[in-house]
Write a protein that holds these residues in place. Structure first.
Motif, PDB file in Angstrom:
ATOM      1  N   LYS A   1     -91.049  72.417 -76.045  1.00 35.47           N
ATOM      2  CA  LYS A   1     -91.091  70.753 -75.910  1.00 35.47           C
ATOM      3  C   LYS A   1     -89.553  70.640 -75.302  1.00 35.47           C
ATOM      4  CE  LYS A   1     -94.483  70.541 -79.455  1.00 35.47           C
ATOM      5  NZ  LYS A   1     -94.771  69.755 -80.348  1.00 35.47           N
ATOM      6  N   ASN A  48     -87.196  67.212 -75.324  1.00 34.53           N
ATOM      7  CA  ASN A  48     -86.956  66.520 -76.794  1.00 34.53           C
ATOM      8  C   ASN A  48     -86.133  64.317 -75.974  1.00 34.53           C
ATOM      9  OD1 ASN A  48     -84.128  66.167 -75.606  1.00 34.53           O
ATOM     10  ND2 ASN A  48     -83.298  68.184 -76.887  1.00 34.53           N
ATOM     11  N   GLU A  49     -85.925  64.479 -77.036  1.00 36.95           N
ATOM     12  CA  GLU A  49     -86.172  62.415 -76.310  1.00 36.95           C
ATOM     13  C   GLU A  49     -85.266  62.442 -75.633  1.00 36.95           C
ATOM     14  OE1 GLU A  49     -86.106  59.568 -78.745  1.00 36.95           O
ATOM     15  OE2 GLU A  49     -86.917  59.950 -80.711  1.00 36.95           O
ATOM     16  N   THR A  50     -84.033  63.054 -75.352  1.00 36.90           N
ATOM     17  CA  THR A  50     -83.083  62.640 -75.242  1.00 36.90           C
ATOM     18  C   THR A  50     -83.293  63.822 -72.964  1.00 36.90           C
ATOM     19  OG1 THR A  50     -81.195  62.807 -76.043  1.00 36.90           O
ATOM     20  CG2 THR A  50     -80.703  63.511 -74.018  1.00 36.90           C
ATOM     21  N   ILE A  73     -86.374  64.199 -72.222  1.00 35.81           N
ATOM     22  CA  ILE A  73     -87.441  63.688 -71.136  1.00 35.81           C
ATOM     23  C   ILE A  73     -86.884  62.097 -70.855  1.00 35.81           C
ATOM     24  CG2 ILE A  73     -89.269  62.199 -71.694  1.00 35.81           C
ATOM     25  CD1 ILE A  73     -90.481  64.146 -74.308  1.00 35.81           C
ATOM     26  N   ASP A  74     -85.622  61.586 -71.511  1.00 36.86           N
ATOM     27  CA  ASP A  74     -85.855  60.102 -70.925  1.00 36.86           C
ATOM     28  C   ASP A  74     -84.391  60.314 -69.502  1.00 36.86           C
ATOM     29  OD1 ASP A  74     -85.005  57.507 -70.769  1.00 36.86           O
ATOM     30  OD2 ASP A  74     -82.772  57.806 -71.061  1.00 36.86           O
ATOM     31  N   GLY A  94     -87.312  51.997 -71.204  1.00 34.46           N
ATOM     32  CA  GLY A  94     -88.347  52.635 -71.481  1.00 34.46           C
ATOM     33  C   GLY A  94     -89.738  52.205 -70.797  1.00 34.46           C
ATOM     34  N   VAL A 128     -93.050  65.458 -67.831  1.00 35.49           N
ATOM     35  CA  VAL A 128     -93.680  64.336 -68.743  1.00 35.49           C
ATOM     36  C   VAL A 128     -94.319  63.651 -68.830  1.00 35.49           C
ATOM     37  CG1 VAL A 128     -92.921  62.685 -69.483  1.00 35.49           C
ATOM     38  CG2 VAL A 128     -91.222  64.251 -69.061  1.00 35.49           C
ATOM     39  N   ALA A 166     -96.747  60.613 -69.564  1.00 37.13           N
ATOM     40  CA  ALA A 166     -96.964  59.282 -71.381  1.00 37.13           C
ATOM     41  C   ALA A 166     -97.735  58.057 -70.919  1.00 37.13           C
ATOM     42  CB  ALA A 166     -95.313  58.300 -70.302  1.00 37.13           C
ATOM     43  N   GLU A 205     -96.624  55.890 -75.229  1.00 34.94           N
ATOM     44  CA  GLU A 205     -96.400  57.575 -75.836  1.00 34.94           C
ATOM     45  C   GLU A 205     -96.259  58.439 -74.928  1.00 34.94           C
ATOM     46  OE1 GLU A 205     -99.570  60.948 -77.159  1.00 34.94           O
ATOM     47  OE2 GLU A 205    -100.028  58.425 -77.764  1.00 34.94           O
ATOM     48  N   THR A 235     -95.000  62.223 -74.201  1.00 33.50           N
ATOM     49  CA  THR A 235     -94.615  63.257 -74.415  1.00 33.50           C
ATOM     50  C   THR A 235     -93.884  64.456 -73.404  1.00 33.50           C
ATOM     51  OG1 THR A 235     -96.781  64.565 -73.712  1.00 33.50           O
ATOM     52  CG2 THR A 235     -96.267  63.589 -76.022  1.00 33.50           C
TER      53      THR A 235
END
Length: 150
Positions: A4, A6-8, A10-11, A42, A79, A81, A142, A144
């Motif tokens: 998976k 992580n947020e960083t 994904i960004d 976002g 990704v 969303a 949302e 992922t």
């Protein structure tokens, strides 16, 4: 190895890519189409002429957005969303969104005179000769991310 993001990560992937796919659904029909976009705060910012995608998102603003970076079948990142379509009507906000999109895709353009549908031309007056652009954002709710690497 599958994993998976992580947020960083994904960004970073959302900011790095230029083309994504948006899926919309209305009246029992599903429609999936690639779009040029820019990611900021976002949200996915994009534009389109009037057509099936815009009509469907106006009818049902809940959409899915996907991007990927594929090196080969065993080395990729993706990704997915879920978000909500919002049409931008404020002139200043619309202009800022279009500037972001243009600056993001401009390095990939070899001849600006051939892209008035993207708001990119040699002369500003050429943009007026095209279909009215609908500028919109997808407010991501949302998100992922997954990856596979050797």
């Amino acid at each position: 190895m599958l994993g998976k993001l992580n947020e960083t990560e994904i960004d970073h992937l959302l900011k790095e890519q230029v083309v994504g796919r948006i899926a919309c659904q209305s009246k029992g029909e599903i429609y999936l189409v690639p779009i040029n976009y820019v990611y900021r705060d976002g949200c996915i910012y994009a534009h389109s002429g009037e057509g099936k995608k815009i009509r469907m998102m106006r009818e049902n603003p809940h959409v899915c957005f996907e991007i990927d970076d594929i090196i080969n079948v065993f080395q990729w990142k993706s990704v997915i969303a879920k978000g909500v379509y919002e049409e931008i009507t404020d002139i200043d906000e619309k202009q800022q969104a279009m500037q972001g999109i243009i600056h993001r895709i401009m390095p990939l353009i070899t001849s600006p005179e051939g892209h008035p549908s993207h708001g990119i031309t040699e002369k500003d007056s050429d943009v007026g000769n095209t279909v009215e652009l609908v500028v919109y954002r997808i407010r991501l709710e949302e998100v992922t991310g997954r990856f596979e690497q050797n």
